[in-house]
Design a protein around this motif. Structure first.
Motif, PDB file in Angstrom:
ATOM      1  N   UNK A   1       0.835  -1.201   0.000  1.00 54.71           N
ATOM      2  CA  UNK A   1       0.000   0.000   0.000  1.00 54.71           C
ATOM      3  C   UNK A   1       0.874   1.257   0.000  1.00 54.71           C
ATOM      4  N   UNK A   2       1.872   1.267   0.861  1.00 54.87           N
ATOM      5  CA  UNK A   2       2.762   2.433   0.933  1.00 54.87           C
ATOM      6  C   UNK A   2       3.546   2.628  -0.360  1.00 54.87           C
ATOM      7  N   UNK A   3       4.035   1.533  -0.933  1.00 53.95           N
ATOM      8  CA  UNK A   3       4.857   1.627  -2.139  1.00 53.95           C
ATOM      9  C   UNK A   3       4.063   2.176  -3.316  1.00 53.95           C
ATOM     10  N   UNK A   4       2.846   1.703  -3.479  1.00 52.57           N
ATOM     11  CA  UNK A   4       2.032   2.195  -4.599  1.00 52.57           C
ATOM     12  C   UNK A   4       1.683   3.674  -4.404  1.00 52.57           C
ATOM     13  N   UNK A   5       1.390   4.080  -3.168  1.00 48.26           N
ATOM     14  CA  UNK A   5       1.113   5.496  -2.916  1.00 48.26           C
ATOM     15  C   UNK A   5       2.355   6.347  -3.186  1.00 48.26           C
ATOM     16  N   UNK A   6       3.480   5.915  -2.692  1.00 46.73           N
ATOM     17  CA  UNK A   6       4.732   6.659  -2.852  1.00 46.73           C
ATOM     18  C   UNK A   6       5.054   6.870  -4.318  1.00 46.73           C
ATOM     19  N   UNK A   7       4.946   5.814  -5.119  1.00 47.80           N
ATOM     20  CA  UNK A   7       5.324   5.942  -6.532  1.00 47.80           C
ATOM     21  C   UNK A   7       4.275   6.687  -7.344  1.00 47.80           C
ATOM     22  N   UNK A   8       3.035   6.705  -6.883  1.00 47.57           N
ATOM     23  CA  UNK A   8       2.049   7.589  -7.526  1.00 47.57           C
ATOM     24  C   UNK A   8       2.466   9.048  -7.353  1.00 47.57           C
ATOM     25  N   UNK A   9       2.885   9.390  -6.141  1.00 45.66           N
ATOM     26  CA  UNK A   9       3.328  10.762  -5.877  1.00 45.66           C
ATOM     27  C   UNK A   9       4.600  11.098  -6.649  1.00 45.66           C
ATOM     28  N   UNK A  10       5.516  10.143  -6.731  1.00 45.96           N
ATOM     29  CA  UNK A  10       6.747  10.392  -7.486  1.00 45.96           C
ATOM     30  C   UNK A  10       6.446  10.624  -8.964  1.00 45.96           C
TER      31      UNK A  10
ATOM     32  N   UNK B   1       9.485  14.921  -0.591  1.00 44.80           N
ATOM     33  CA  UNK B   1       8.118  15.441  -0.609  1.00 44.80           C
ATOM     34  C   UNK B   1       7.094  14.308  -0.537  1.00 44.80           C
ATOM     35  N   UNK B   2       7.331  13.238  -1.304  1.00 50.51           N
ATOM     36  CA  UNK B   2       6.389  12.108  -1.310  1.00 50.51           C
ATOM     37  C   UNK B   2       6.306  11.470   0.068  1.00 50.51           C
ATOM     38  N   UNK B   3       7.455  11.279   0.706  1.00 48.72           N
ATOM     39  CA  UNK B   3       7.471  10.690   2.047  1.00 48.72           C
ATOM     40  C   UNK B   3       6.737  11.574   3.034  1.00 48.72           C
ATOM     41  N   UNK B   4       6.960  12.885   2.949  1.00 45.01           N
ATOM     42  CA  UNK B   4       6.313  13.828   3.848  1.00 45.01           C
ATOM     43  C   UNK B   4       4.803  13.851   3.649  1.00 45.01           C
ATOM     44  N   UNK B   5       4.361  13.789   2.408  1.00 46.71           N
ATOM     45  CA  UNK B   5       2.924  13.850   2.109  1.00 46.71           C
ATOM     46  C   UNK B   5       2.176  12.613   2.604  1.00 46.71           C
ATOM     47  N   UNK B   6       2.893  11.519   2.765  1.00 50.40           N
ATOM     48  CA  UNK B   6       2.238  10.288   3.218  1.00 50.40           C
ATOM     49  C   UNK B   6       2.141  10.170   4.733  1.00 50.40           C
ATOM     50  N   UNK B   7       2.894  11.010   5.446  1.00 48.21           N
ATOM     51  CA  UNK B   7       2.880  10.945   6.904  1.00 48.21           C
ATOM     52  C   UNK B   7       1.489  11.272   7.437  1.00 48.21           C
ATOM     53  N   UNK B   8       1.035  10.433   8.353  1.00 53.51           N
ATOM     54  CA  UNK B   8      -0.251  10.674   8.999  1.00 53.51           C
ATOM     55  C   UNK B   8      -1.460  10.205   8.217  1.00 53.51           C
ATOM     56  N   UNK B   9      -1.262   9.715   7.004  1.00 51.62           N
ATOM     57  CA  UNK B   9      -2.403   9.240   6.226  1.00 51.62           C
ATOM     58  C   UNK B   9      -2.888   7.892   6.770  1.00 51.62           C
ATOM     59  N   UNK B  10      -4.191   7.739   6.863  1.00 53.77           N
ATOM     60  CA  UNK B  10      -4.773   6.470   7.286  1.00 53.77           C
ATOM     61  C   UNK B  10      -4.791   5.498   6.111  1.00 53.77           C
ATOM     62  N   UNK B  11      -5.116   4.245   6.403  1.00 57.40           N
ATOM     63  CA  UNK B  11      -5.245   3.246   5.337  1.00 57.40           C
ATOM     64  C   UNK B  11      -6.308   3.684   4.334  1.00 57.40           C
ATOM     65  N   UNK B  12      -7.434   4.234   4.852  1.00 58.99           N
ATOM     66  CA  UNK B  12      -8.504   4.700   3.969  1.00 58.99           C
ATOM     67  C   UNK B  12      -8.022   5.849   3.086  1.00 58.99           C
ATOM     68  N   UNK B  13      -7.225   6.761   3.676  1.00 56.54           N
ATOM     69  CA  UNK B  13      -6.679   7.873   2.900  1.00 56.54           C
ATOM     70  C   UNK B  13      -5.786   7.376   1.769  1.00 56.54           C
ATOM     71  N   UNK B  14      -4.973   6.395   2.067  1.00 53.58           N
ATOM     72  CA  UNK B  14      -4.058   5.864   1.056  1.00 53.58           C
ATOM     73  C   UNK B  14      -4.825   5.144  -0.056  1.00 53.58           C
ATOM     74  N   UNK B  15      -5.837   4.394   0.327  1.00 49.19           N
ATOM     75  CA  UNK B  15      -6.659   3.743  -0.697  1.00 49.19           C
ATOM     76  C   UNK B  15      -7.357   4.773  -1.577  1.00 49.19           C
ATOM     77  N   UNK B  16      -7.804   5.862  -0.976  1.00 48.68           N
ATOM     78  CA  UNK B  16      -8.458   6.917  -1.747  1.00 48.68           C
ATOM     79  C   UNK B  16      -7.459   7.583  -2.693  1.00 48.68           C
TER      80      UNK B  16
END
Length: 253
Positions: free
Chosen positions: A151-160, A168-183
């Motif tokens: 889940x984290x890897x797919x979110x990170x590379x979407x941002x990249x 920036x990508x790492x910072x933007x993912x901090x504090x996101x819930x599982x639901x936030x990441x899926x969204x």
């Protein structure tokens, strides 16, 4: 000083800190790729976050480890790590931890490097687990880590791919819930639940028996014979079903 005397004198320094896994203890070895993020994303530029070619190199490396003289009953891999469950009574190298760590790391590094055509290095550490429950817990731990990593890897590379830097990508993912990441993934056209199971759950490898046709040279007749092969399981069950799967595998050893 004669050689035999010198040999006895110096071997003490080499073996003084040898530790052996006691009988009745389960052994699991975990290998990790050293600096594999750089190796696979910058040097060789495999597809991010997952690449079938890299996966298959890792699976071939694991099959080599399962055939290199140590009785491995089950292997599990996710990301760039490999976990190996030894047979309960396996006693290669008298169960010396330093020998097992060094040999497995060396075998994995050599095989993977040959497949890659470049240097790829693994480290290895041994877990000594007292009972079946903890063996199941160990593999459940790595299995659930695979889901979180995917889940984290797919979110990170979407941002990249959106142009964000690594920081920036790492910072933007901090504090996101599982639901936030899926969204986030859904907004990028990715349904996490529909991604290949090997990405979300890892891959298991274990021995299975199969029947093939043999030949009896005395009678001249064809006869059925049992052989053993390694099965690659890219569709492992989840959560409690995975725990049950590992427990049943241990029961059948």
């Amino acid at each position: 000083m004669k050689f035999d005397e010198l040999d006895s004198r110096m071997r003490v320094f080499e073996t003084a800190h040898d530790h052996c896994v006691l009988p009745g203890i389960y052994i699991v070895a975990r290998l990790d790729g050293r600096s594999f993020t750089r190796l696979t994303k910058e040097v060789h530029k495999f597809e991010a976050p997952y690449d079938v070619r890299f996966r298959d190199m890792l699976l071939t490396t694991i099959e080599h480890l399962m055939n290199c003289g140590i009785d491995i009953q089950y292997a599990y891999t996710q990301s760039d790590e490999i976990s190996l469950l030894f047979a309960y009574h396996e006693a290669t190298f008298n169960r010396k931890v330093r020998k097992l760590n060094s040999v497995l790391a060396g075998e994995a590094s050599a095989k993977f490097s040959l497949l890659l055509g470049d240097m790829g290095c693994f480290d290895c550490r041994i877990s000594q687990l007292p009972n079946v429950e903890e063996v199941v817990n160990y593999f459940r731990w790595r299995h659930e880590d695979a889901h979180r990593n995917a889940l984290n890897a797919h979110c990170y590379w979407c941002l990249r791919r959106d142009g964000q830097s690594a920081t920036q990508a790492t910072s933007m993912m901090k504090g996101l819930s599982v639901a936030d990441k899926n969204e986030m993934l859904f907004q990028h056209g990715i349904n996490f639940n529909q991604l290949p199971n090997w990405q979300k759950r890892g891959v298991g490898l274990y021995w299975e028996e199969y029947q093939k046709e043999g030949f009896n040279p005395i009678t001249g007749e064809s006869v059925p014979v049992l052989r053993r092969r390694i099965r690659r399981d890219l569709d492992l069950p989840m959560k409690d079903e995975y725990s049950q799967f590992v427990a049943e595998l241990l029961h059948n050893l």
